[in-house]
Design a protein around this motif. Sequence first.
Motif, short mmCIF file in Angstrom:
data_model
loop_
_atom_site.label_atom_id
_atom_site.label_comp_id
_atom_site.label_asym_id
_atom_site.label_seq_id
_atom_site.Cartn_x
_atom_site.Cartn_y
_atom_site.Cartn_z
N GLU A 19 34.73 -27.53 -33.24
CA GLU A 19 35.38 -28.53 -34.10
C GLU A 19 36.38 -29.37 -33.32
O GLU A 19 36.50 -30.59 -33.55
CB GLU A 19 36.08 -27.83 -35.27
N GLN A 20 37.11 -28.74 -32.40
CA GLN A 20 38.06 -29.50 -31.58
C GLN A 20 37.32 -30.51 -30.69
O GLN A 20 37.77 -31.64 -30.52
CB GLN A 20 38.90 -28.54 -30.72
N GLY A 24 37.19 -34.89 -30.73
CA GLY A 24 37.57 -35.72 -29.60
C GLY A 24 38.70 -35.17 -28.74
O GLY A 24 39.19 -35.85 -27.84
N HIS A 25 39.10 -33.91 -28.97
CA HIS A 25 40.16 -33.32 -28.16
C HIS A 25 39.60 -32.87 -26.81
O HIS A 25 38.56 -32.22 -26.74
CB HIS A 25 40.80 -32.13 -28.88
N VAL A 30 42.65 -28.43 -25.64
CA VAL A 30 42.18 -27.25 -26.35
C VAL A 30 42.68 -25.98 -25.66
O VAL A 30 43.14 -25.03 -26.31
CB VAL A 30 40.64 -27.25 -26.44
N LEU A 31 42.60 -25.96 -24.33
CA LEU A 31 43.08 -24.80 -23.58
C LEU A 31 44.58 -24.59 -23.80
O LEU A 31 45.03 -23.46 -24.02
CB LEU A 31 42.78 -24.98 -22.09
N LYS A 32 45.34 -25.66 -23.75
CA LYS A 32 46.78 -25.56 -23.96
C LYS A 32 47.10 -24.99 -25.33
O LYS A 32 48.00 -24.15 -25.49
CB LYS A 32 47.42 -26.93 -23.79
N MET A 48 35.77 -21.18 -24.01
CA MET A 48 35.49 -22.62 -24.00
C MET A 48 34.20 -22.92 -23.26
O MET A 48 33.36 -23.69 -23.74
CB MET A 48 36.67 -23.37 -23.38
N GLU A 49 34.04 -22.33 -22.08
CA GLU A 49 32.86 -22.63 -21.28
C GLU A 49 31.58 -22.21 -21.98
O GLU A 49 30.62 -22.98 -22.07
CB GLU A 49 32.97 -21.95 -19.92
#
Length: 286
Positions: A19-20, A24-25, A30-32, A48-49
């Motif tokens: 969703e993030q 467009g993030h 997102v990691l932060k 994430m990967e």
Amino acid sequence: MSTTQSQQITPQLRQWIVEQAQAGHGADAVLKSMLASGWSEDVAIEAMETTLRGHLEQQAVQSGLPPGVPVPDPKLDDSPLYVDAGDRRVCILQTMVAPRVVVFGGLLSDEECDALIELAKPRLARSLTVSIKTGGEEVNADRTSNGMFFQRGENELVRVIESRIARLVDWPEENGEGLQVLHYRPGTEYKPHYDYFDPNEPGTPTILKRGGQRVATIVMYLGEPDKGGGTIFPDVHLEVAPKRGNAVFFSYERPHPSTKTLHGGSPVLAGEKWIATKWLRERKFE
């Protein structure tokens, strides 16, 4: 139990990451956010990967692209200048993500280049290409070189080079086709083409029985022309100079132009060009 070991990558977390991305993030943002919420960095990066890779693959298939498959890939996460190829240290001269291209420096010694050329000379004939219509071989007007094939492991020199390549790109030796040596005189070339086999062609099922799709190519430069003869990737405006002992590697996770692996050998303008090509398959090549 450590925090890293206790944290689980749940379906809810994967959905949130997707969703993030759809909103467009960027990956850094997102990691932060995940780190601020208490996720360990290792778990956050893995989540994430794997999530985004799977999401992109799902989108690709839904768009009508063939499914992606695992491919050979040099281990370059730490941006090394040199990598260990077992019996030889090889330099990383250039990398590209899309298409996945790596230019190796000093993959072969001068002596190995000379020896391959001399072993190949008595067996040279007009180069053929695999026919995707029949599954056999044919003369192709786009390819005007002379060439020959060594059987996999045919002699000690070939075995050494094949072992080196397998370690360098992290792929089983048995998944490689035989090493091919090609000779280009002035005016000869190989016009832009793809190395994978088009799944829509009638001869492809026959070809795939021997080891599945081609998933990567490595072109090794054995002899330098005086002018011309570079390896070109028209879709990304890249040209790799045919420097003796160097090599260009590229992989393609699906048999489709979206991989941007259209490539060719520019016409030799002066002198002679010698190369050795190694194609890698999904499975054991028989």
